[in-house]
Design an enzyme around this catalytic site. Structure first.
Site, PDB file in Angstrom:
ATOM      1  CG  ASP A   1      -1.780  -1.141   1.412  1.00 50.81           C
ATOM      2  OD1 ASP A   1      -1.693  -2.072   0.606  1.00 50.81           O
ATOM      3  OD2 ASP A   1      -2.570  -1.145   2.381  1.00 50.81           O
TER       4      ASP A   1
ATOM      5  NE  ARG B   1      -6.491  -4.385   7.482  1.00 48.57           N
ATOM      6  CZ  ARG B   1      -7.113  -5.487   7.878  1.00 48.57           C
ATOM      7  NH1 ARG B   1      -7.201  -5.789   9.165  1.00 48.57           N
ATOM      8  NH2 ARG B   1      -7.657  -6.296   6.983  1.00 48.57           N
ATOM      9  CG  ASP B   2      -5.798   0.218   6.303  1.00 50.97           C
ATOM     10  OD1 ASP B   2      -4.736  -0.142   6.816  1.00 50.97           O
ATOM     11  OD2 ASP B   2      -6.532  -0.542   5.636  1.00 50.97           O
TER      12      ASP B   2
END
Length: 480
Positions: free
Chosen positions: A38, A158-159
């Protein structure tokens, strides 16, 4: 104590890129060694673009994730800086997972997920902050600011993507409910260390969407031309006609957003890219007011690629500009890429008919712009190499379907298709690198991104028609 940052930097600096590597990309971001996935922390700060990416410097596998750090002043020429973060704290010991960047008090800040996997199988996910005072400083971790997920959600949390609006910080985080429904959670804070949950912004089973995947990753939420856009990567969507043929999807919702009650009403999900390798996109807005996007040129759990022989894996896409047109997101290669052009070759007003081939073009690394008009019968573009490598791009004017077919390539297969708005004309803007192709269709209406692995340096491009069409433009540039 082992200095993981130093070990990662040493792993990268020890690599001498193999000149015999036929797949090493020339003008895309790739890891010197190990696995890339990513893009993270995409931001412009003090006139410099920063782009981080998930990185395992020690093997071509999804092990403990570091953050590699690249900078550029033109979005084209990137320089690798020392590794930004390593999984070296109790709260991120199994990976500094994806996140975003922001600026506070002139400091460059990173907002990421600390991942912990215990021996008993339990998992902990917290949202953490790191900071750097200047370009030459190391990032200093400040630790978690959002603890484990709220009640009703699993540790798949997440993220974080962060932004600032009227004195308030907001962020969206990918999440999964305990009954395995993917959602995006919205948080806010007046103090960057003290966050509160507003609630789910969108997700499976919300806003009349129905069942739409078991996990939503890599969210991004922003306003563009008086529309609100939610970009995300849902996992677990079933194939539907020509849609959702990759193992995991990336796309967007366009809608309206009520700033008072934080309600996001959106249209249906649309894929961002129709090719084979595209995932985890992230955007930023730059000083020119452009909404820019980078993405991973890969898919989770699809890591068996020929570059493994040379001890590296995956790449990032070219940076793209996003615009709203015809009620959808259009994507454009950034203008700065034109500086790579040299050795222009141009043709125009050529009739192609009865399956004849227009031209054979030697093009290992190039940019090509093609405009076809008065299309009568299917037509397309073939890409060939001498090692039996072949992919085809075909347009059928009867149903306006454009298809990318790589069933005739060694160790690759599949067809990806979509319907276009036009039936009588076709515009293609293509970027070929040593092992990738990105095709922008009809001024950004659709994009096809794919990794390709021909062993031969000689790659030929031909245009054909089962009927007739007129090539009104054909411009080819070598790219330095």
């Amino acid at each position: 104590m082992v200095d993981l940052l130093l070990e990662a930097d040493n792993a990268a600096s020890a690599v001498h890129c193999n000149i015999e590597d036929p797949f090493r990309l020339k003008y895309h971001i790739t890891p010197a060694v190990g696995l890339l996935n990513d893009p993270n922390g995409f931001i412009e700060h003090e006139g410099i673009y920063h782009l981080f990416y998930q990185w395992n410097p020690f093997e071509c596998a999804h092990g403990s994730k570091f953050w590699a750090h690249c900078i550029s002043d033109d979005l084209v020429n990137w320089r690798l800086l020392p590794t930004a973060m390593a999984p070296d704290q109790d709260y991120d010991k199994n990976g500094c997972y994806s996140g975003s960047a922001f600026v506070e008090n002139k400091k460059l800040m990173l907002f990421y997920t600390g991942n912990v996997k215990n021996k008993d199988g339990t998992r902990l996910s917290t949202q953490c902050i790191a900071e750097a005072n200047s370009l030459n400083d190391k990032f200093k971790k400040r630790g978690p600011v959002i603890d484990n997920p709220p009640a009703g959600y699993t540790a798949h949390f997440r993220d974080p993507k962060i932004w600032h609006d009227n004195g308030v910080w907001f962020c969206v985080i990918g999440a999964q409910t305990i009954d395995k429904k993917g959602q995006i959670l919205l948080y806010r804070a007046t103090n960057i260390n003290d966050w509160e949950l507003i609630g789910p912004l969108a997700g499976s089973g919300l806003n009349e969407l129905g069942d739409f995947g078991y996990m939503w990753e890599c969210p991004d939420f922003f306003e563009l031309d008086n529309n609100y856009i939610l970009i995300c990567s849902p996992q677990g969507i079933e194939i539907e006609g020509d849609k959702y043929h990759n193992k995991y999807q990336s796309g967007y919702f366009i809608g309206s957003y009520n700033l008072q009650n934080h309600e996001f009403k959106h249209n249906e999900f649309a894929e961002l890219d129709r090719g084979f390798e595209f995932y985890a996109p992230q955007t930023t807005i730059d000083s020119k007011g452009r909404r820019l996007m980078s993405a991973w040129m890969g898919i989770p759990e699809e890591d068996d690629q020929p570059t493994l022989v040379y001890n590296w894996l995956h790449a990032l896409t070219l940076v793209r500009e996003l615009k709203i047109k015809n009620g959808r997101l259009y994507q454009y290669p950034v203008e700065e890429l034109k500086q790579l052009r040299k050795n222009k070759l141009s043709y125009q007003d050529i009739l192609v008919s009865n399956s004849q081939s227009f031209a054979q073009i030697h093009a290992p690394c190039c940019e090509i712009e093609i405009e076809l008009n008065d299309i009568r019968g299917s037509c397309g573009v073939h890409f060939n190499a001498y090692d039996h490598y072949h992919i085809g791009l075909t347009f059928n004017p009867n149903n306006s379907k454009l298809s990318l077919d790589r069933n005739s390539t060694p160790n690759q297969s599949g067809v990806r298709s979509c319907a276009l708005l036009s039936k009588q004309s076709l515009k293609l803007h293509m970027f070929l690198d040593k092992s990738s192709i990105e095709i922008f269709v009809n001024d950004g209406e659709e994009v096809f991104t794919s990794r390709v692995f021909p062993l031969s340096e000689t790659r030929n491009i031909s245009i054909y028609s089962h009927g007739s069409c007129t090539i009104t433009k054909f411009d080819k540039y070598d790219l330095s």
